[in-house]
Write an enzyme that holds these catalytic residues in place. Structure first.
Site, PDB file in Angstrom:
ATOM      1  N   CYS A 150      67.470 -58.697 114.027  1.00 55.07           N
ATOM      2  CA  CYS A 150      66.850 -59.288 112.844  1.00 55.07           C
ATOM      3  C   CYS A 150      67.525 -60.578 112.397  1.00 55.07           C
ATOM      4  O   CYS A 150      67.010 -61.277 111.523  1.00 55.07           O
ATOM      5  CB  CYS A 150      66.853 -58.273 111.709  1.00 55.07           C
ATOM      6  SG  CYS A 150      66.038 -56.726 112.169  1.00 55.07           S
ATOM      7  N   HIS A 193      69.036 -60.240 102.560  1.00 57.24           N
ATOM      8  CA  HIS A 193      68.425 -59.489 103.658  1.00 57.24           C
ATOM      9  C   HIS A 193      67.527 -58.404 103.077  1.00 57.24           C
ATOM     10  O   HIS A 193      66.379 -58.256 103.500  1.00 57.24           O
ATOM     11  CB  HIS A 193      69.518 -58.908 104.547  1.00 57.24           C
ATOM     12  CG  HIS A 193      69.004 -58.287 105.802  1.00 57.24           C
ATOM     13  ND1 HIS A 193      68.252 -58.990 106.718  1.00 57.24           N
ATOM     14  CD2 HIS A 193      69.129 -57.020 106.307  1.00 57.24           C
ATOM     15  CE1 HIS A 193      67.935 -58.189 107.741  1.00 57.24           C
ATOM     16  NE2 HIS A 193      68.445 -57.000 107.500  1.00 57.24           N
ATOM     17  N   HIS A 207      59.338 -56.640 106.785  1.00 58.46           N
ATOM     18  CA  HIS A 207      60.450 -57.108 107.611  1.00 58.46           C
ATOM     19  C   HIS A 207      59.914 -57.622 108.945  1.00 58.46           C
ATOM     20  O   HIS A 207      59.481 -56.853 109.797  1.00 58.46           O
ATOM     21  CB  HIS A 207      61.439 -55.964 107.837  1.00 58.46           C
ATOM     22  CG  HIS A 207      62.737 -56.399 108.441  1.00 58.46           C
ATOM     23  ND1 HIS A 207      62.965 -57.682 108.891  1.00 58.46           N
ATOM     24  CD2 HIS A 207      63.884 -55.711 108.673  1.00 58.46           C
ATOM     25  CE1 HIS A 207      64.192 -57.762 109.369  1.00 58.46           C
ATOM     26  NE2 HIS A 207      64.770 -56.588 109.237  1.00 58.46           N
ATOM     27  N   PHE A 236      70.544 -55.272 113.787  1.00 56.23           N
ATOM     28  CA  PHE A 236      71.093 -54.145 114.529  1.00 56.23           C
ATOM     29  C   PHE A 236      72.122 -54.650 115.539  1.00 56.23           C
ATOM     30  O   PHE A 236      71.894 -55.653 116.214  1.00 56.23           O
ATOM     31  CB  PHE A 236      69.980 -53.404 115.280  1.00 56.23           C
ATOM     32  CG  PHE A 236      69.121 -52.511 114.420  1.00 56.23           C
ATOM     33  CD1 PHE A 236      69.341 -52.373 113.063  1.00 56.23           C
ATOM     34  CD2 PHE A 236      68.064 -51.807 114.979  1.00 56.23           C
ATOM     35  CE1 PHE A 236      68.547 -51.549 112.284  1.00 56.23           C
ATOM     36  CE2 PHE A 236      67.264 -50.970 114.212  1.00 56.23           C
ATOM     37  CZ  PHE A 236      67.510 -50.844 112.855  1.00 56.23           C
TER      38      PHE A 236
END
Length: 420
Positions: free
Chosen positions: A166, A306, A343, A406
């Site tokens: 991400c 975020h 997202h 991640f």
């Protein structure tokens, strides 16, 4: 060596809130949600049956129909955002040295729909031997979007893809910034794209218990910093920023949205999916970004966080902000635009960098929607200004955008008002 100054001269976007940067921005300010039931595949047996899809997009307005069939959806979105960005920047490509224009785009996953389609087709015809399209590999590979953009325009400068989950497109923007300020290019078309609302994409994240399952009210499911949050919403989209060396931009009379002044990178070194519970990596990445920009916590007016609407992630980012900004944290506006866009994975950083740029340009902060009275998390300090539910006008001298991926990948980019 004196570093070059870098400015933003063009923007492009295809998101669940609009098929342009301007439409996306206006819907963000209005507090609209892009969430709705999934239309891309049959979700009957899935725990999560909604997402934030791009809507009413005619790809053939930008890409020839025959050529579009050779591209995975994520590449189509990437190219459209780049075409918009180049147009918005007002570049006269007949007058530009294309050897000095590059493309750096990020993607977290790549052509997952192409992969699914080809493997399913092979499985259905396995008794006939290998059955694959000659476009399978070039449609699927993660680097192809940046390649296709460069081919479209004939750009011969630095050309590659960043992949850090991400954080991918924030890494791309950071790299583009560094290439220009080091004198390696005059212009970089940068950003990111993702199109992972597929059976494998949603099913895989469901298996990790990462997604919200609030199927009865999709538009209210992404609720960062609220006690009742239960996971993020999958989204697709693309964002583009045209970064340009300042003197080059001035020489051609370009409009300037903002100046990019810094970037920060760090690693959590903690867990494959969870952020460090005390926000150690998030703290370090913001400290690195501020140092690179030559700014102090008091210089920042807005953080696009975020803020994915996950339990641990939201708490750890708030802890990091308080550690870095200390008393100045209470003077900031903070917002998570993922509460509206969902997202976008590898595209999130680019779109959210665009939001930070526009907040600096227009002196207004888009909200964090879906927070309700009585839904406070005891682990979150609500004396901070999360810009809940309504956009707020204020001077925005400088803004930062955080993205975490991640694997513990953290990236932060910094923009401020342009001044001579």
């Amino acid at each position: 060596m004196e570093l070059k100054r870098v400015v933003v001269t063009g923007l492009g976007a295809v998101t669940p809130l609009g098929n342009s940067a301007e439409q996306t921005w206006q819907n963000l300010l209005a507090g609209k949600s892009g969430a709705a039931p999934i239309t891309h595949f049959d979700t009957t047996n899935f725990k999560t049956q909604f997402a934030c899809e791009v809507k009413d997009l005619d790809v053939t307005q930008y890409i020839d129909r025959k050529e579009a069939r050779k591209l995975d959806r994520y590449t189509q979105l990437a190219m459209i955002s780049a075409i918009q960005g180049v147009e918005d920047a007002g570049l006269d490509l007949e007058k530009e040295d294309k050897n000095r224009i590059g493309v750096v785009y990020g993607v977290g996953i790549g052509g997952i729909q192409t992969f699914e389609d080809e493997v399913v087709y092979y499985g259905q015809h396995i008794d006939q031997g290998p059955k694959f399209s000659p476009f399978f590999i070039p449609k699927m590979i993660a680097d192809i979007a940046s390649g296709q953009i460069s081919i479209r325009f004939g750009f011969h400068g630095p050309n590659y893809t960043t992949t850090s989950a991400c954080a991918s497109s924030s890494n791309a923007v950071a790299d583009a910034f560094n290439l220009i300020r080091l004198g390696k290019a005059n212009i970089i078309v940068t950003g990111g794209a993702e199109a992972a609302i597929t059976a494998c994409g949603v099913g895989g994240f469901n298996a990790m218990h990462a997604l919200s399952t609030r199927n009865d009210e999709p538009e209210k499911a992404s609720r960062p910093f609220s006690a009742s949050r239960d996971g993020f919403i999958m989204a697709e989209g693309a964002g583009c920023l045209i970064l340009e060396e300042l003197e080059h931009a001035k020489a051609r009379g370009a409009k300037i949205y903002a100046e990019m002044v810094g970037e920060g990178l760090s690693g959590d070194a903690y867990h494959i999916t969870a952020s460090h519970p005390e926000g150690l990596g998030a703290r370090l990445v913001m400290e690195n970004a501020l140092e690179d920009a030559g700014l102090t916590p008091d210089d920042i007016d807005y953080i696009n966080v975020h803020g994915t609407s996950t339990h641990v992630g939201d708490i750890s980012e708030v802890k990091a902000i308080k550690e870095v900004f200390k008393e100045a944290a209470y003077k900031l506006n903070i917002s998570s635009t993922k509460s509206m866009t969902g997202h976008m994975l590898g595209a999130a950083g680019a779109v959210e960098a665009m939001v930070a740029v526009l907040a600096v340009k227009h002196d207004i902060i888009p909200p964090t929607i879906n927070h309700q009275d009585g839904d406070d998390d005891p682990e979150i300090d609500y004396n901070l200004n999360f810009t809940f539910n309504k956009a707020q006008k204020r001077e925005v001298r400088a803004a930062i955008s955080n993205t975490f991926g991640f694997g513990g990948h953290n990236a932060c980019v910094v923009f401020k008002k342009y001044a001579e």
